[in-house]
Design a protein around this motif. Sequence first.
Motif, PDB file in Angstrom:
ATOM      1  N   SER A 187       0.803  -1.222   0.000  1.00 45.29           N
ATOM      2  CA  SER A 187       0.000   0.000   0.000  1.00 45.29           C
ATOM      3  C   SER A 187       0.836   1.273   0.000  1.00 45.29           C
ATOM      4  N   LEU A 188       2.169   1.157   0.145  1.00 44.61           N
ATOM      5  CA  LEU A 188       3.061   2.315   0.141  1.00 44.61           C
ATOM      6  C   LEU A 188       4.150   2.094  -0.900  1.00 44.61           C
ATOM      7  N   THR A 189       4.269   3.026  -1.836  1.00 46.24           N
ATOM      8  CA  THR A 189       5.352   2.962  -2.815  1.00 46.24           C
ATOM      9  C   THR A 189       6.274   4.157  -2.625  1.00 46.24           C
ATOM     10  N   LEU A 190       7.563   3.907  -2.789  1.00 49.19           N
ATOM     11  CA  LEU A 190       8.597   4.928  -2.645  1.00 49.19           C
ATOM     12  C   LEU A 190       9.437   4.945  -3.907  1.00 49.19           C
ATOM     13  N   ARG A 191       9.875   6.128  -4.303  1.00 52.41           N
ATOM     14  CA  ARG A 191      10.831   6.257  -5.404  1.00 52.41           C
ATOM     15  C   ARG A 191      11.600   7.558  -5.214  1.00 52.41           C
ATOM     16  N   ALA A 192      12.786   7.599  -5.770  1.00 56.28           N
ATOM     17  CA  ALA A 192      13.627   8.786  -5.616  1.00 56.28           C
ATOM     18  C   ALA A 192      14.259   9.143  -6.949  1.00 56.28           C
ATOM     19  N   ASP A 193      14.491  10.435  -7.124  1.00 62.49           N
ATOM     20  CA  ASP A 193      15.282  10.930  -8.232  1.00 62.49           C
ATOM     21  C   ASP A 193      16.271  11.936  -7.641  1.00 62.49           C
ATOM     22  N   ASP A 194      16.905  12.738  -8.455  1.00 63.49           N
ATOM     23  CA  ASP A 194      17.900  13.680  -7.946  1.00 63.49           C
ATOM     24  C   ASP A 194      17.282  14.805  -7.122  1.00 63.49           C
ATOM     25  N   ALA A 195      15.993  15.038  -7.275  1.00 63.86           N
ATOM     26  CA  ALA A 195      15.344  16.153  -6.590  1.00 63.86           C
ATOM     27  C   ALA A 195      14.644  15.773  -5.297  1.00 63.86           C
ATOM     28  N   ALA A 196      14.066  14.553  -5.214  1.00 63.88           N
ATOM     29  CA  ALA A 196      13.200  14.256  -4.078  1.00 63.88           C
ATOM     30  C   ALA A 196      12.965  12.760  -3.903  1.00 63.88           C
ATOM     31  N   LEU A 197      12.565  12.404  -2.686  1.00 64.88           N
ATOM     32  CA  LEU A 197      11.992  11.092  -2.392  1.00 64.88           C
ATOM     33  C   LEU A 197      10.480  11.274  -2.476  1.00 64.88           C
ATOM     34  N   SER A 198       9.830  10.500  -3.323  1.00 65.55           N
ATOM     35  CA  SER A 198       8.380  10.589  -3.486  1.00 65.55           C
ATOM     36  C   SER A 198       7.723   9.354  -2.898  1.00 65.55           C
ATOM     37  N   PHE A 199       6.495   9.524  -2.420  1.00 67.31           N
ATOM     38  CA  PHE A 199       5.754   8.376  -1.915  1.00 67.31           C
ATOM     39  C   PHE A 199       4.306   8.498  -2.344  1.00 67.31           C
ATOM     40  N   GLU A 200       3.644   7.348  -2.379  1.00 63.92           N
ATOM     41  CA  GLU A 200       2.211   7.292  -2.606  1.00 63.92           C
ATOM     42  C   GLU A 200       1.665   6.183  -1.722  1.00 63.92           C
ATOM     43  N   ALA A 201       0.677   6.526  -0.899  1.00 67.67           N
ATOM     44  CA  ALA A 201       0.067   5.574   0.025  1.00 67.67           C
ATOM     45  C   ALA A 201      -1.405   5.421  -0.328  1.00 67.67           C
ATOM     46  N   THR A 202      -1.787   4.216  -0.687  1.00 71.89           N
ATOM     47  CA  THR A 202      -3.181   3.915  -1.001  1.00 71.89           C
ATOM     48  C   THR A 202      -3.823   3.337   0.257  1.00 71.89           C
ATOM     49  N   ILE A 203      -4.832   4.026   0.754  1.00 77.11           N
ATOM     50  CA  ILE A 203      -5.502   3.619   1.987  1.00 77.11           C
ATOM     51  C   ILE A 203      -6.617   2.634   1.641  1.00 77.11           C
ATOM     52  N   ASP A 204      -6.559   1.462   2.220  1.00 79.32           N
ATOM     53  CA  ASP A 204      -7.575   0.437   1.996  1.00 79.32           C
ATOM     54  C   ASP A 204      -8.913   0.967   2.500  1.00 79.32           C
ATOM     55  N   PRO A 205      -9.984   0.893   1.688  1.00 81.07           N
ATOM     56  CA  PRO A 205     -11.294   1.402   2.122  1.00 81.07           C
ATOM     57  C   PRO A 205     -11.759   0.806   3.453  1.00 81.07           C
ATOM     58  N   ALA A 206     -11.395  -0.437   3.738  1.00 83.19           N
ATOM     59  CA  ALA A 206     -11.785  -1.058   5.011  1.00 83.19           C
ATOM     60  C   ALA A 206     -11.165  -0.321   6.195  1.00 83.19           C
ATOM     61  N   LEU A 207     -10.028   0.330   5.985  1.00 79.82           N
ATOM     62  CA  LEU A 207      -9.362   1.053   7.076  1.00 79.82           C
ATOM     63  C   LEU A 207      -9.985   2.409   7.369  1.00 79.82           C
ATOM     64  N   GLU A 208     -10.838   2.903   6.487  1.00 82.93           N
ATOM     65  CA  GLU A 208     -11.461   4.210   6.728  1.00 82.93           C
ATOM     66  C   GLU A 208     -12.357   4.199   7.962  1.00 82.93           C
ATOM     67  N   ASP A 209     -12.734   3.018   8.446  1.00 82.25           N
ATOM     68  CA  ASP A 209     -13.524   2.920   9.668  1.00 82.25           C
ATOM     69  C   ASP A 209     -12.654   2.890  10.925  1.00 82.25           C
ATOM     70  N   VAL A 210     -11.349   2.781  10.764  1.00 78.60           N
ATOM     71  CA  VAL A 210     -10.422   2.789  11.899  1.00 78.60           C
ATOM     72  C   VAL A 210     -10.225   4.245  12.333  1.00 78.60           C
ATOM     73  N   SER A 211     -10.356   4.504  13.629  1.00 73.13           N
ATOM     74  CA  SER A 211     -10.389   5.888  14.109  1.00 73.13           C
ATOM     75  C   SER A 211      -9.149   6.692  13.743  1.00 73.13           C
ATOM     76  N   HIS A 212      -7.933   6.126  13.891  1.00 71.38           N
ATOM     77  CA  HIS A 212      -6.745   6.937  13.585  1.00 71.38           C
ATOM     78  C   HIS A 212      -6.608   7.198  12.087  1.00 71.38           C
TER      79      HIS A 212
END
Length: 195
Positions: free
Chosen positions: A81-106
């Motif tokens: 659910s978390l992807t990371l990649r880097a180039d010369d400018a930055a570390l990028s990330f993308e986190a896909t939140i599982d819809p089932a987790l949207e009911d978790v309070s935090h």
Amino acid sequence: MEHRATWVAAGLELRRQGKQPVIAGAFPFNTLATIADRGRVRKERIAPGAFDWTLEKEDREVSLLLGHSFDRPLASRRNGSLTLRADDAALSFEATIDPALEDVSHVRDALALLASGLVKGISPGFRVPPKETLPDAERLDPEPGNPGVFIRTILQLVLYELSLVTRPAYEASQAELRAMQNAAHPVRAERIILP
């Protein structure tokens, strides 16, 4: 473990892809942060390539957390659910939140705090390898024109987590909240620029 609240010249954003919320951002390299270190002022930057060891080890776990708490996970590299990649400018990330987790309070809290603009940045949790293991992992240089202040440049580190935080140490940050247009449920896009 060290924590540095930072980000994001390239943007921290929340969007939906179908039914799944996605949190994305990019950590810019060579951005200075002012760090108080036992009463001394020090500046710090993370150099391009510092995350390479972690990125090259695809089985290396990295989590996206709320406030550096491993009890409040949002996404994980190991579960895909978390992807990371880097180039010369930055570390990028993308986190896909599982819809089932949207009911978790935090998770609800994290999405609401990000959407409201109260969460303003990202803080990486990492360790710098000991000098005995990797002698050139970091460098301390006096700041030009201000020899009482040192700039710590981190050249190699072991990344454990990225956390959503309210007070980024790297002041040159901005965040963007964006909802993807959905033909069935049109939404307006908002842009929030943080100081």
